[in-house]
Design a protein around this motif. Structure first.
Motif, PDB file in Angstrom:
ATOM      1  N   HIS A  27       4.303   7.180   3.235  1.00 35.64           N
ATOM      2  CA  HIS A  27       5.294   6.040   3.409  1.00 35.64           C
ATOM      3  C   HIS A  27       4.657   5.024   2.272  1.00 35.64           C
ATOM      4  O   HIS A  27       3.528   5.099   1.647  1.00 35.64           O
ATOM      5  N   GLU A  55       7.648   0.929   5.012  1.00 41.93           N
ATOM      6  CA  GLU A  55       6.973  -0.132   6.022  1.00 41.93           C
ATOM      7  C   GLU A  55       7.148  -1.705   4.971  1.00 41.93           C
ATOM      8  O   GLU A  55       7.140  -1.667   3.962  1.00 41.93           O
ATOM      9  N   HIS A  93       0.949  -1.112   0.046  1.00 39.63           N
ATOM     10  CA  HIS A  93       0.086  -0.006   0.059  1.00 39.63           C
ATOM     11  C   HIS A  93       0.886   1.427   0.011  1.00 39.63           C
ATOM     12  O   HIS A  93       1.941   1.156   0.196  1.00 39.63           O
ATOM     13  N   GLU A  99      -3.746   3.759   1.502  1.00 40.46           N
ATOM     14  CA  GLU A  99      -4.106   3.623   2.915  1.00 40.46           C
ATOM     15  C   GLU A  99      -4.328   5.403   3.252  1.00 40.46           C
ATOM     16  O   GLU A  99      -3.079   5.767   3.178  1.00 40.46           O
TER      17      GLU A  99
HETATM   18 CO   LIG Z   1       0.995   1.704   6.447  1.00 39.17          CO
END
Ligand SMILES: [Co+2]
Ligand SMILES: CC[C@H](C(=O)O)C(=O)SCCNC(=O)CCNC(=O)[C@H](O)C(C)(C)COP(=O)(O)OP(=O)(O)OC[C@H]1O[C@@H](n2cnc3c(N)ncnc32)[C@H](O)[C@@H]1OP(=O)(O)O
Length: 134
Positions: free
Chosen positions: A78, A128, A7, A54
């Motif tokens: 991110h 991430e 994501h 997200e």
């Molecule tokens: Co995230």
């Protein structure tokens, strides 16, 4: 092995307003809204073919999202990559000189185990890693 972009995380001030904006933009409704108290965030997820968007709103002033908004305003926060084995990826990345912010995977949103790499070690992009929880 990083298998795909799981994501893209976007920091927003008001997730209701941004839900409407991204629903129009992507022509799809969010499939999930989830608060992750440990991260101080409320999220909503949109599926876009093989990846997701997200949206993240801070739930308290100490949230990483609150600090990001203060410093940089709304925007891409991110990039999350899917991994098959987050523990071995953490070990590999540490050996390769990346700064892992949490060496023990933590509970993320959307039924994932997650960790983060410090942006200082990744050309100022917060990364991430996500592993699907069995
Ligand atoms: Co995230
Ligand atoms: C887990 C639920 C959900 C999921 O998908 O499952 C999420 O994605 S939750 C997302 C929110 N959680 C996190 O972001 C956890 C990891 N983040 C952190 O630990 C911090 O935000 C950190 C360490 C990246 C930054 O901490 P802080 O803002 O307190 O430190 P500084 O202000 O000193 O920043 C240091 C340095 O990094 C730059 N920075 C900060 N955030 C970002 C960012 N998102 N992308 C790129 N760069 C970032 C900041 O500007 C500073 O650089 P400098 O050149 O010194 O200004």
């Amino acid at each position: 092995m990083l298998t795909n972009v799981e994501h893209i995380g976007i920091a927003v001030r008001d997730i209701q307003i941004s839900n409407e904006l991204f629903s129009k933009l992507l022509n799809v409704q969010p499939y999930k809204s989830e608060t992750v108290a440990s991260e101080g965030v409320t999220t909503s997820f949109f599926r876009v073919n093989q990846t997701k968007i997200e949206l993240l709103e801070a739930t308290n002033p100490d949230s990483p999202i609150a600090k990001f908004l203060e410093k940089k305003g709304e925007g891409v926060h991110h990039i999350a990559f899917e991994v098959d084995d987050i523990v071995s990826e953490i070990n590999r990345l540490k050996e390769d000189g990346f700064t892992v912010l949490n060496e023990i995977p933590k509970l993320g949103a959307d039924n994932k185990l997650v960790c983060f790499l410090h942006p200082k070690s990744t050309n100022s992009v917060l990364i991430e890693l996500c592993q699907e929880r069995k």
